[in-house]
Design an enzyme around this catalytic site. Structure first.
Site, PDB file in Angstrom:
ATOM      1  N   SER A 270       0.931  -1.244  -0.213  1.00 24.65           N
ATOM      2  CA  SER A 270      -0.017   0.159   0.039  1.00 24.65           C
ATOM      3  C   SER A 270       1.285   1.145   0.468  1.00 24.65           C
ATOM      4  O   SER A 270       0.615   2.909  -0.703  1.00 24.65           O
ATOM      5  CB  SER A 270      -0.752  -0.024   1.312  1.00 24.65           C
ATOM      6  OG  SER A 270      -0.039  -0.293   2.622  1.00 24.65           O
TER       7      SER A 270
ATOM      8  N   HIS B 173      -1.186   6.415   5.657  1.00 25.90           N
ATOM      9  CA  HIS B 173      -0.561   6.222   4.352  1.00 25.90           C
ATOM     10  C   HIS B 173       0.042   7.362   3.467  1.00 25.90           C
ATOM     11  O   HIS B 173      -0.466   8.168   3.375  1.00 25.90           O
ATOM     12  CB  HIS B 173      -1.555   5.108   3.691  1.00 25.90           C
ATOM     13  CG  HIS B 173      -1.821   3.913   3.878  1.00 25.90           C
ATOM     14  ND1 HIS B 173      -2.279   3.438   5.167  1.00 25.90           N
ATOM     15  CD2 HIS B 173      -1.029   2.800   3.637  1.00 25.90           C
ATOM     16  CE1 HIS B 173      -2.143   1.907   5.228  1.00 25.90           C
ATOM     17  NE2 HIS B 173      -1.855   1.388   3.966  1.00 25.90           N
TER      18      HIS B 173
END
Length: 302
Positions: free
Chosen positions: A56, A282
């Site tokens: 990710s 993220h």
């Protein structure tokens, strides 16, 4: 990270689907050298076929236009897409949220009974450039770290309950094993793409080396520096894997100094998932752009 799954399932209704893997014949950005203009790089033609592998932190979920069909949540604003645009490369991006080194060679279960094929299947002797960002999900490192540190904060807000927990200590002990997994993966990549330049991309800083910002990173005060230690040791292990395999390494930990979650100019999002901005913990668009620029410079130095 494995922990992304629950958050991403809740976002399925918010974003449209697109086909995967993403394969884009990209045009150079203004001022970027087209393939036939590469005489200034020792008259060697730049890479034409570019494959992006990873988890990710490569896929950059929820940076706008995120792929949902396979459950990989791969953004077309991630660093592979930006690098391909800048260098005029034909991109095949098979990065997938939640991927570990095992998912490079096996089918990966994602969300809602979806799955993604083994990432290495797209490599062959026509591949010119490979970037890979992997390892943080092995042995549940990132997911276990974030869950444990978030859960234990209330037990000792000014201490370091995560760092001193059995799970925290066990996760740190597996970092050398992650390095060995990544080294094996790099050798598999070289076998499948023998003519490619391979670049291992490390992870950026998430936590600062000192200080705290509980609104954005709700760890106990002492666990903030522990989170930074984990990233620092992981990236050192990844550098060792790259050196052992004889491939290039992009040191994002060093490059991201001053860009942790608590900084004024973060490359990684804090605790709040924001559709169209980034998933919690993220990469933000700023991080994707910075990584693409660093890779462009590294490729130009070949």
């Amino acid at each position: 990270m494995r922990l992304v799954t629950a958050a991403l399932v809740a976002l399925l209704a918010l974003t449209g689907c697109s086909a995967a893997p993403q394969e884009t014949p990209a045009a150079p950005l203004s001022g970027a050298a087209a393939p036939e203009q590469a005489g200034n790089l020792d008259d060697a033609a730049p890479p034409q076929r570019y494959v992006a592998l990873g988890d990710s932190f490569t896929a950059a979920p929820l940076v706008p236009m995120t792929e949902l069909e396979t459950g990989c949540f791969r953004s077309d604003g991630n660093y592979p897409s930006l690098l391909a645009d800048a260098l005029g490369l034909r991109l095949t991006d098979v990065s997938c949220s939640g991927a570990s080194t095992r998912d490079l060679v096996r089918r990966q279960s994602t969300v809602q009974q979806a799955s993604a094929p083994p990432q290495l299947r797209v490599l062959d002797d026509r591949t010119d450039l490979v970037t890979v960002g992997i390892g943080g999900n092995d042995f549940g490192l990132f997911g276990g770290l974030v869950r444990t540190c978030l859960q234990l904060r209330s037990s000792d807000p000014t201490g370091a309950p995560c760092a001193t927990s059995a799970l925290g200590e066990r996760l740190v002990s597996r970092i050398p094993d992650i390095g060995r997994n990544v080294e094996r993966s790099l050798r598999r990549i070289e076998q499948r793409a023998p003519n490619a330049r391979v670049i291992l991309v490390g992870y950026p800083r998430i936590a600062p080396s000192d200080g705290a910002c509980p609104r954005l990173l709700p760890f106990a005060d002492g666990d903030v520096s522990f989170g930074d230690r984990v990233l620092r040791e992981l990236d050192a292990s990844l550098r060792g894997a790259a050196d052992a395999a004889g491939v290039d390494y992009l040191d994002l930990y060093t490059a991201s100094a001053g860009h942790d979650v608590c900084s004024a100019r973060p490359w990684v999002n804090g605790r709040q998932t924001q559709p169209g901005v980034a998933l919690a913990f993220h990469p933000l668009a700023t991080g994707a752009r910075a990584t693409a620029t660093l890779l462009e410079d590294l490729v130009a130095r070949s």
